[in-house]
Scaffold this motif. Sequence first.
Motif, PDB file in Angstrom:
ATOM      1  N   SER A 140       3.215   8.254  24.973  1.00  0.00           N
ATOM      2  CA  SER A 140       3.901   9.389  25.601  1.00  0.00           C
ATOM      3  C   SER A 140       4.298  10.411  24.547  1.00  0.00           C
ATOM      4  O   SER A 140       4.919  11.421  24.847  1.00  0.00           O
ATOM      5  CB  SER A 140       5.150   8.906  26.354  1.00  0.00           C
ATOM      6  N   ASP A 141       3.927  10.122  23.315  1.00  0.00           N
ATOM      7  CA  ASP A 141       4.343  10.959  22.180  1.00  0.00           C
ATOM      8  C   ASP A 141       3.103  11.582  21.540  1.00  0.00           C
ATOM      9  O   ASP A 141       2.345  10.896  20.850  1.00  0.00           O
ATOM     10  CB  ASP A 141       5.106  10.085  21.170  1.00  0.00           C
ATOM     11  N   PHE A 142       2.897  12.873  21.776  1.00  0.00           N
ATOM     12  CA  PHE A 142       1.721  13.565  21.251  1.00  0.00           C
ATOM     13  C   PHE A 142       2.144  14.822  20.502  1.00  0.00           C
ATOM     14  O   PHE A 142       3.224  15.363  20.731  1.00  0.00           O
ATOM     15  CB  PHE A 142       0.784  13.970  22.401  1.00  0.00           C
ATOM     16  N   HIS A 143       1.244  15.281  19.631  1.00  0.00           N
ATOM     17  CA  HIS A 143       1.442  16.597  19.020  1.00  0.00           C
ATOM     18  C   HIS A 143       1.234  17.649  20.108  1.00  0.00           C
ATOM     19  O   HIS A 143       0.378  17.501  20.981  1.00  0.00           O
ATOM     20  CB  HIS A 143       0.441  16.800  17.882  1.00  0.00           C
ATOM     21  N   LEU A 144       1.994  18.719  20.041  1.00  0.00           N
ATOM     22  CA  LEU A 144       1.921  19.738  21.084  1.00  0.00           C
ATOM     23  C   LEU A 144       0.584  20.473  21.099  1.00  0.00           C
ATOM     24  O   LEU A 144       0.120  20.919  22.151  1.00  0.00           O
ATOM     25  CB  LEU A 144       3.055  20.756  20.908  1.00  0.00           C
ATOM     26  N   GLU A 145      -0.064  20.606  19.902  1.00  0.00           N
ATOM     27  CA  GLU A 145      -1.280  21.429  19.814  1.00  0.00           C
ATOM     28  C   GLU A 145      -2.555  20.649  19.536  1.00  0.00           C
ATOM     29  O   GLU A 145      -3.620  21.004  20.047  1.00  0.00           O
ATOM     30  CB  GLU A 145      -1.115  22.463  18.698  1.00  0.00           C
ATOM     31  N   LEU A 146      -2.461  19.604  18.714  1.00  0.00           N
ATOM     32  CA  LEU A 146      -3.700  18.966  18.235  1.00  0.00           C
ATOM     33  C   LEU A 146      -3.513  17.472  18.022  1.00  0.00           C
ATOM     34  O   LEU A 146      -2.718  17.036  17.178  1.00  0.00           O
ATOM     35  CB  LEU A 146      -4.143  19.622  16.915  1.00  0.00           C
ATOM     36  N   ASN A 147      -4.273  16.694  18.769  1.00  0.00           N
ATOM     37  CA  ASN A 147      -4.325  15.239  18.616  1.00  0.00           C
ATOM     38  C   ASN A 147      -5.785  14.822  18.467  1.00  0.00           C
ATOM     39  O   ASN A 147      -6.679  15.480  19.007  1.00  0.00           O
ATOM     40  CB  ASN A 147      -3.724  14.552  19.847  1.00  0.00           C
ATOM     41  N   PHE A 148      -6.006  13.736  17.768  1.00  0.00           N
ATOM     42  CA  PHE A 148      -7.359  13.222  17.579  1.00  0.00           C
ATOM     43  C   PHE A 148      -7.476  11.859  18.254  1.00  0.00           C
ATOM     44  O   PHE A 148      -6.612  10.988  18.063  1.00  0.00           O
ATOM     45  CB  PHE A 148      -7.691  13.099  16.095  1.00  0.00           C
ATOM     46  N   LEU A 149      -8.522  11.692  19.043  1.00  0.00           N
ATOM     47  CA  LEU A 149      -8.789  10.413  19.706  1.00  0.00           C
ATOM     48  C   LEU A 149     -10.116   9.885  19.191  1.00  0.00           C
ATOM     49  O   LEU A 149     -11.170  10.490  19.402  1.00  0.00           O
ATOM     50  CB  LEU A 149      -8.852  10.616  21.225  1.00  0.00           C
ATOM     51  N   GLU A 150     -10.049   8.745  18.490  1.00  0.00           N
ATOM     52  CA  GLU A 150     -11.258   8.164  17.907  1.00  0.00           C
ATOM     53  C   GLU A 150     -11.822   7.098  18.827  1.00  0.00           C
ATOM     54  O   GLU A 150     -11.119   6.170  19.226  1.00  0.00           O
ATOM     55  CB  GLU A 150     -10.934   7.559  16.538  1.00  0.00           C
ATOM     56  N   ILE A 151     -13.107   7.244  19.162  1.00  0.00           N
ATOM     57  CA  ILE A 151     -13.755   6.294  20.071  1.00  0.00           C
ATOM     58  C   ILE A 151     -15.165   5.980  19.590  1.00  0.00           C
ATOM     59  O   ILE A 151     -15.754   6.727  18.806  1.00  0.00           O
ATOM     60  CB  ILE A 151     -13.838   6.843  21.509  1.00  0.00           C
ATOM     61  N   PHE A 152     -15.706   4.872  20.094  1.00  0.00           N
ATOM     62  CA  PHE A 152     -17.125   4.563  19.935  1.00  0.00           C
ATOM     63  C   PHE A 152     -17.908   5.236  21.064  1.00  0.00           C
ATOM     64  O   PHE A 152     -17.368   5.508  22.142  1.00  0.00           O
ATOM     65  CB  PHE A 152     -17.359   3.054  19.979  1.00  0.00           C
ATOM     66  N   ASP A 153     -19.179   5.474  20.815  1.00  0.00           N
ATOM     67  CA  ASP A 153     -20.038   6.084  21.834  1.00  0.00           C
ATOM     68  C   ASP A 153     -20.045   5.273  23.126  1.00  0.00           C
ATOM     69  O   ASP A 153     -20.149   5.826  24.222  1.00  0.00           O
ATOM     70  CB  ASP A 153     -21.466   6.230  21.294  1.00  0.00           C
ATOM     71  N   THR A 154     -19.917   3.948  23.007  1.00  0.00           N
ATOM     72  CA  THR A 154     -19.966   3.069  24.181  1.00  0.00           C
ATOM     73  C   THR A 154     -18.719   3.192  25.060  1.00  0.00           C
ATOM     74  O   THR A 154     -18.705   2.684  26.183  1.00  0.00           O
ATOM     75  CB  THR A 154     -20.137   1.611  23.737  1.00  0.00           C
ATOM     76  N   GLU A 155     -17.681   3.851  24.556  1.00  0.00           N
ATOM     77  CA  GLU A 155     -16.437   4.016  25.319  1.00  0.00           C
ATOM     78  C   GLU A 155     -16.390   5.348  26.068  1.00  0.00           C
ATOM     79  O   GLU A 155     -15.405   5.647  26.740  1.00  0.00           O
ATOM     80  CB  GLU A 155     -15.228   3.928  24.377  1.00  0.00           C
ATOM     81  N   ILE A 156     -17.454   6.131  25.973  1.00  0.00           N
ATOM     82  CA  ILE A 156     -17.386   7.513  26.452  1.00  0.00           C
ATOM     83  C   ILE A 156     -17.116   7.603  27.956  1.00  0.00           C
ATOM     84  O   ILE A 156     -16.331   8.451  28.411  1.00  0.00           O
ATOM     85  CB  ILE A 156     -18.668   8.295  26.068  1.00  0.00           C
ATOM     86  N   GLU A 157     -17.736   6.730  28.754  1.00  0.00           N
ATOM     87  CA  GLU A 157     -17.536   6.797  30.209  1.00  0.00           C
ATOM     88  C   GLU A 157     -16.088   6.480  30.565  1.00  0.00           C
ATOM     89  O   GLU A 157     -15.514   7.082  31.485  1.00  0.00           O
ATOM     90  CB  GLU A 157     -18.480   5.820  30.927  1.00  0.00           C
ATOM     91  N   GLU A 158     -15.486   5.546  29.837  1.00  0.00           N
ATOM     92  CA  GLU A 158     -14.087   5.182  30.068  1.00  0.00           C
ATOM     93  C   GLU A 158     -13.141   6.311  29.659  1.00  0.00           C
ATOM     94  O   GLU A 158     -12.090   6.530  30.265  1.00  0.00           O
ATOM     95  CB  GLU A 158     -13.771   3.915  29.261  1.00  0.00           C
ATOM     96  N   VAL A 159     -13.537   7.056  28.632  1.00  0.00           N
ATOM     97  CA  VAL A 159     -12.672   8.088  28.071  1.00  0.00           C
ATOM     98  C   VAL A 159     -12.664   9.358  28.916  1.00  0.00           C
ATOM     99  O   VAL A 159     -11.626  10.036  29.027  1.00  0.00           O
ATOM    100  CB  VAL A 159     -13.127   8.418  26.626  1.00  0.00           C
ATOM    101  N   ILE A 160     -13.784   9.698  29.517  1.00  0.00           N
ATOM    102  CA  ILE A 160     -13.920  10.996  30.200  1.00  0.00           C
ATOM    103  C   ILE A 160     -12.792  11.254  31.205  1.00  0.00           C
ATOM    104  O   ILE A 160     -12.185  12.341  31.184  1.00  0.00           O
ATOM    105  CB  ILE A 160     -15.321  11.127  30.833  1.00  0.00           C
TER     106      ILE A 160
END
Length: 660
Positions: A426-446
């Motif tokens: 629940s704690d994010f930067h207001l302007e820019l956050n980075f989410l690191e994922i594997f290619d195989t997680e892309i459908e879950e992430v969308i």
Amino acid sequence: MEPIIKSQDQLYCNSLTSYSRRKTIPVNVGGVLIGGDNPIVVQSMTTVDTMDTQGSVEQCIRMIESGCQLIRITAPSIKEAENLKNIKDELRKRGYSTPLVADIHFTPNAAEVAAKIVEKVRINPGNYADKKKFEVIEYTDESYQEELNRIRERFLPLVKICKEHGTAMRIGTNHGSLSDRIMSRYGDTPLGMVESALEFLRICEDENYHDIVISMKSSNTQVMVQAYRLLVQKLVEGGFKPYPLHLGVTEAGEAEDGRIKSAVGIGTLLEDGLGDTVRVSLTEDPEFEAPVAKALIDRYSKRTPHAEIKKIEEYPIHPFDHEKRHTYEVFNFGGHHVPRVITDISKIEKISEKEIKQTGHFYLPELDKWKMNDQGCDFVFSGSNPIPFMLPNGMKEIQYAEIWKQQSDQINKFPLFNLDEYANSSDFHLELNFLEIFDTEIEEVIPIIADRKDTVLILKTSNKHAMPALRRAFVSLMESNTEIPVVVKIAYPDQDHDLTMLYAATDVGGLLIDGLGDGIFISLEKENQTDRQEILDQVKLHNSVGFGVLQAARTRMSKTEYISCPSCGRTLFDLQETTAMIRKRTDHLKGVKIGIMGCIVNGPGEMADADYGYVGSGKGKITLYKGKEVMKRSVPSERAVDELIEIIKEDGMWNESDSI
């Protein structure tokens, strides 16, 4: 976005997701088989004057011993073509059977002599039967057909000689030497390059001559890749035989730049199974070229089996021109921004101001100020090792999310989350956050990121078929109309510097060629070094390679670009020495492209889109160009660099060096 390519049948390769080499007809070059089911062949070109028999033979031997399987030698006139027999005889006498290739440009009669001596001839359709004067010519269908009839008459004798003597041929189109006729009808385009070759190929097929290899070379990697892909499609579409492909980037340059640029073009095609013989063109001695070509090729010897990649039913990327994937803007990523470089320093505890220079940012203690060179990275990733001093304005810091949450400054630092952390935070930067994922997680992430305008994806893969796996993840984003910016993260543990350059250029460069990717992040995460200086050296390499890949893919110009041909027997001055001299005096001219050509064959045409040109026009004489316009002729070589700089100054493109 409406997909342009709707079926795998219309594509330029066997599969976009499963590694498979394109099946071609085999072409026999003196016992070396190119294409078919045979391994990819390594070749290079001599730089010694062809009339120097002993010098040529000695250089050929050095090339063979460095891994060269075919050797090309220039034959600009009949006397050089005739001397190929002496070179060949001496090599055979000394126990070397490596096939020879004669390189022909403006002289059909030299090609006809050479074809009776060597195992293969290379002709350039742009200047074999045409002259280039940069004229626009209006053709009717009838007058154009008359030109094709003239070409047939000029070319047919060579075809018949090759057929009679069992000599192979390369029809080698070069982007920069398209004829005025082709330019007038098709323009300066990949289609023009392809049609230039097909005109000659049709004549060969009419004569039932098929011992042919084709190339589509350019110093612009985007154009080069597009032309080869389009060639394959046009061969299928036109009912031609599947001829083998000779891959190469012309005038790639030297050292790191030359290796990275070669790998962006050649590697992108190899990833999709295209290419049957490779020549890496470096402005270095030719024995240094074969090991680079071999390193690129060897990567595919163990490519299969690889983890399955979901098939692409409809391809939303046009493979024959460059269009950047549309993304929204997050901070300074995506939108209209150039791709960003993230440099990993996470393995260095308590990094000092002095050590940060490896990222292109330099601290001047006496002034208490920072300076940045042309390769000053945009972001550093410190992971769990926060930087203990105030950063320069041109660089921002990324930290692991749990570290970031403990910092007093959560405005000027930015968090990197894994998928679980991101989904539950629940704690994010207001302007820019980075989410690191594997290619195989892309459908879950969308679904999670669909409405987020404060996040940039860091995309990585563990699939050894890396570039297509990453490309597939981009396609998933495009299929769902998800326009989040994406930085590609790669890691090459425990490899030498050359392989890091080549692999990064292939894996990320191939995506950039297709307009995919908003940044590059070469990771230290798997590196095993513990020595601090070795890690710092790795940081410097990764930072430099990151900028080099973006430049080679034509997506971010951060330094002067030198379009320099490899030396050959036609070269009229010491190309390596001259390139070094020009580089020393001009390498601060950010984004300026300078062509350095040994002779008129690799002259104004081969400089392609260079801003300025330095071309040998006679012994000790140089012709200087602005674009394709001659500015000064027959300038003595001792004055030529000064005169070149004067032209740049008069054009308003000069600034004084502010070296660090």
